[in-house]
Design a protein around this motif. Structure first.
Motif, PDB file in Angstrom:
ATOM      1  N   ASP A 177     -43.849  19.514  64.010  1.00 53.20           N
ATOM      2  CA  ASP A 177     -45.030  19.103  64.557  1.00 53.20           C
ATOM      3  C   ASP A 177     -46.709  18.917  64.310  1.00 53.20           C
ATOM      4  O   ASP A 177     -47.417  17.881  63.949  1.00 53.20           O
ATOM      5  CB  ASP A 177     -45.260  19.416  65.742  1.00 53.20           C
ATOM      6  N   GLY A 178     -46.615  20.137  63.187  1.00 50.95           N
ATOM      7  CA  GLY A 178     -47.805  20.224  62.706  1.00 50.95           C
ATOM      8  C   GLY A 178     -48.404  19.054  61.005  1.00 50.95           C
ATOM      9  O   GLY A 178     -48.986  18.971  60.883  1.00 50.95           O
ATOM     10  N   PHE A 179     -46.958  19.378  60.118  1.00 47.54           N
ATOM     11  CA  PHE A 179     -47.233  18.203  59.385  1.00 47.54           C
ATOM     12  C   PHE A 179     -47.375  16.856  59.679  1.00 47.54           C
ATOM     13  O   PHE A 179     -48.077  16.318  59.549  1.00 47.54           O
ATOM     14  CB  PHE A 179     -45.641  17.909  58.487  1.00 47.54           C
ATOM     15  N   MET A 180     -46.479  15.682  61.148  1.00 46.21           N
ATOM     16  CA  MET A 180     -46.957  14.751  61.490  1.00 46.21           C
ATOM     17  C   MET A 180     -48.595  14.901  62.421  1.00 46.21           C
ATOM     18  O   MET A 180     -49.131  13.612  61.920  1.00 46.21           O
ATOM     19  CB  MET A 180     -45.817  14.599  62.772  1.00 46.21           C
ATOM     20  N   GLU A 181     -48.716  15.491  62.550  1.00 42.35           N
ATOM     21  CA  GLU A 181     -49.957  16.224  63.095  1.00 42.35           C
ATOM     22  C   GLU A 181     -51.116  15.782  62.356  1.00 42.35           C
ATOM     23  O   GLU A 181     -52.242  15.090  62.217  1.00 42.35           O
ATOM     24  CB  GLU A 181     -50.488  16.778  64.695  1.00 42.35           C
ATOM     25  N   ASP A 182     -51.070  15.898  61.413  1.00 43.48           N
ATOM     26  CA  ASP A 182     -51.862  15.852  60.068  1.00 43.48           C
ATOM     27  C   ASP A 182     -52.006  14.689  59.362  1.00 43.48           C
ATOM     28  O   ASP A 182     -52.674  14.053  58.747  1.00 43.48           O
ATOM     29  CB  ASP A 182     -51.118  16.974  58.406  1.00 43.48           C
ATOM     30  N   VAL A 183     -50.382  14.171  59.212  1.00 45.10           N
ATOM     31  CA  VAL A 183     -50.503  12.528  58.530  1.00 45.10           C
ATOM     32  C   VAL A 183     -50.581  11.740  59.722  1.00 45.10           C
ATOM     33  O   VAL A 183     -50.616  10.431  58.898  1.00 45.10           O
ATOM     34  CB  VAL A 183     -49.220  12.888  57.685  1.00 45.10           C
ATOM     35  N   LEU A 184     -50.034  11.667  60.488  1.00 47.96           N
ATOM     36  CA  LEU A 184     -50.171  10.046  61.651  1.00 47.96           C
ATOM     37  C   LEU A 184     -51.257  10.279  61.983  1.00 47.96           C
ATOM     38  O   LEU A 184     -52.691  11.492  62.491  1.00 47.96           O
ATOM     39  CB  LEU A 184     -49.349  10.090  62.314  1.00 47.96           C
ATOM     40  N   SER A 185     -52.054   8.580  62.658  1.00 47.97           N
ATOM     41  CA  SER A 185     -53.273   9.037  63.008  1.00 47.97           C
ATOM     42  C   SER A 185     -53.409   9.407  64.810  1.00 47.97           C
ATOM     43  O   SER A 185     -51.949   9.600  65.079  1.00 47.97           O
ATOM     44  CB  SER A 185     -53.784   7.601  63.361  1.00 47.97           C
ATOM     45  N   PRO A 186     -53.716   9.618  65.426  1.00 49.44           N
ATOM     46  CA  PRO A 186     -53.789  10.169  66.716  1.00 49.44           C
ATOM     47  C   PRO A 186     -53.033   9.411  67.539  1.00 49.44           C
ATOM     48  O   PRO A 186     -51.934  10.057  68.226  1.00 49.44           O
ATOM     49  CB  PRO A 186     -55.294  10.526  67.039  1.00 49.44           C
ATOM     50  N   ASP A 187     -53.202   7.764  67.587  1.00 53.20           N
ATOM     51  CA  ASP A 187     -51.781   7.258  68.558  1.00 53.20           C
ATOM     52  C   ASP A 187     -50.789   7.047  67.816  1.00 53.20           C
ATOM     53  O   ASP A 187     -49.484   6.923  68.700  1.00 53.20           O
ATOM     54  CB  ASP A 187     -52.240   5.374  68.203  1.00 53.20           C
ATOM     55  N   SER A 188     -50.652   7.246  66.551  1.00 52.59           N
ATOM     56  CA  SER A 188     -49.474   7.034  65.799  1.00 52.59           C
ATOM     57  C   SER A 188     -48.547   8.322  66.240  1.00 52.59           C
ATOM     58  O   SER A 188     -47.331   9.124  66.219  1.00 52.59           O
ATOM     59  CB  SER A 188     -49.494   6.960  64.124  1.00 52.59           C
ATOM     60  N   TYR A 189     -49.004   9.609  66.478  1.00 53.61           N
ATOM     61  CA  TYR A 189     -48.876  11.271  66.977  1.00 53.61           C
ATOM     62  C   TYR A 189     -48.517  10.942  67.946  1.00 53.61           C
ATOM     63  O   TYR A 189     -47.267  11.846  68.740  1.00 53.61           O
ATOM     64  CB  TYR A 189     -49.556  12.309  66.461  1.00 53.61           C
ATOM     65  N   ASP A 190     -49.140  10.450  68.949  1.00 56.87           N
ATOM     66  CA  ASP A 190     -48.380   9.918  70.193  1.00 56.87           C
ATOM     67  C   ASP A 190     -47.302   9.583  70.484  1.00 56.87           C
ATOM     68  O   ASP A 190     -46.178   9.581  70.844  1.00 56.87           O
ATOM     69  CB  ASP A 190     -49.165   9.741  70.977  1.00 56.87           C
ATOM     70  N   ILE A 191     -47.425   8.981  69.372  1.00 55.91           N
ATOM     71  CA  ILE A 191     -45.601   7.630  69.481  1.00 55.91           C
ATOM     72  C   ILE A 191     -44.376   8.546  69.175  1.00 55.91           C
ATOM     73  O   ILE A 191     -43.700   8.510  69.504  1.00 55.91           O
ATOM     74  CB  ILE A 191     -45.768   6.622  68.472  1.00 55.91           C
ATOM     75  N   TYR A 192     -44.822   9.600  67.595  1.00 51.56           N
ATOM     76  CA  TYR A 192     -43.838  10.245  67.358  1.00 51.56           C
ATOM     77  C   TYR A 192     -44.083  11.848  68.318  1.00 51.56           C
ATOM     78  O   TYR A 192     -42.061  12.178  68.478  1.00 51.56           O
ATOM     79  CB  TYR A 192     -44.647  11.315  65.979  1.00 51.56           C
TER      80      TYR A 192
END
Length: 110
Positions: A54-69
């Motif tokens: 989750d921390g990794f994805m939050e760092d590499v994804l845009s905020p909107d894409s993190y929500d998709i994740y």
């Protein structure tokens, strides 16, 4: 501004991260925006190595894409496929470092 999946040099990846630009990569059947893999910080890579996905994805994804994740709730295989796809979209392959080349000179044996 989003960059397509065309090759991105490491310098362009760092510039993209610094200016907030993202590339597009497939993730579990959805297109998401992420920082080019060449610009992923070592602290971000440590999160991946210790399993803080989750921390990794939050760092590499845009905020909107993190929500998709978060909505996707992907499997480990899908996370791995995403990391490889993001590397390819950035013009790099994850875990495939050129590294130092072996010397062509022979060393003298004692």
């Amino acid at each position: 501004m989003t960059t397509s999946t065309e090759d991105v040099t490491p310098a362009e990846a760092q510039e993209a991260e610094a200016t907030g630009h993202y590339i597009t990569a497939p993730f579990a059947g959805k297109d998401v925006e992420c920082v080019p893999s060449g610009a992923w910080r070592q602290s971000t890579m440590r999160k991946l190595r210790i399993g803080d996905i989750d921390g990794f994805m939050e760092d590499v994804l845009s905020p909107d894409s993190y929500d998709i994740y978060l909505d996707l709730d992907p499997t480990n295989d899908e996370v791995s496929e995403f990391a490889n796809a993001a590397g390819e979209a950035s013009g790099e392959q994850m875990g495939k470092s050129g590294g130092p080349k072996a010397s062509s000179r022979r060393t003298r044996r004692r």
